[in-house]
Design an enzyme around this catalytic site. Structure first.
Site, PDB file in Angstrom:
ATOM      1  CG  ASP A 116      -2.006  -1.015   1.183  1.00 35.14           C
ATOM      2  OD1 ASP A 116      -2.361  -1.454   0.075  1.00 35.14           O
ATOM      3  OD2 ASP A 116      -2.524  -1.379   2.255  1.00 35.14           O
ATOM      4  CG  ASP A 132      -6.871  -1.408  -1.569  1.00 35.47           C
ATOM      5  OD1 ASP A 132      -7.024  -2.628  -1.795  1.00 35.47           O
ATOM      6  OD2 ASP A 132      -6.065  -0.972  -0.722  1.00 35.47           O
TER       7      ASP A 132
END
Length: 150
Positions: A116, A132
């Site tokens: 991330d 995402d």
């Protein structure tokens, strides 16, 4: 295989490629936080064993399994739908990008961590990735499409 199906998987492949390239660049070049827009958006490298937006941290194997099931379901559902394939492709591409990480990133095979790197204080310190965003857009778009078709 129909032209529609080929377009779908070409789009999914492109989305997975885009996701993996951005994760590679984040991993390779983000040694520390990089402020893009002060107090609004920054790049922060993080490893996530949970789901989208760091939900369910520590259950990488469960999200790997759910991801595989979702990929199979969307593949099964695709020929049965007459609507736009873009939202399903966003969903499939996002899920596939994160499943790829869980499969091929340490500690590997279903327990890997997702890379991330997108961070905004508006989401209370949650760090997320392009996949995402694809998943979120795919779910939201599919919901709106199904709601509009009734």
């Amino acid at each position: 295989m129909t032209t529609r199906t080929l377009r779908f998987y070409a789009l999914v492949g492109f989305l997975v490629f885009l996701d993996q390239v951005t994760k590679y660049l984040a991993h390779a070049y983000l040694a520390r936080d990089f402020i893009v827009i002060p107090n609004l958006f920054r790049l922060t490298l993080a490893k996530n064993s949970g789901a989208a937006f760091s939900f369910g941290t520590g259950f990488s194997w469960l999200f790997f399994l759910l991801g595989i099931i979702a990929l199979i379901f969307i593949g099964w559902f695709l020929p049965r739908t007459t609507g736009s394939i873009v939202f399903l492709a966003l969903l499939q591409g996002g899920i596939a990008g994160n499943v790829f990480d869980r499969l091929f990133k340490p500690p590997y095979f279903g327990n890997g961590e997702v890379v991330d790197f997108l961070n905004t204080p508006l989401l209370s310190g949650v760090v997320f990735n392009i996949a995402d965003l694809f998943i979120l857009a795919g779910v939201f778009g599919t919901f709106l499409f199904l709601k509009g078709s009734k």
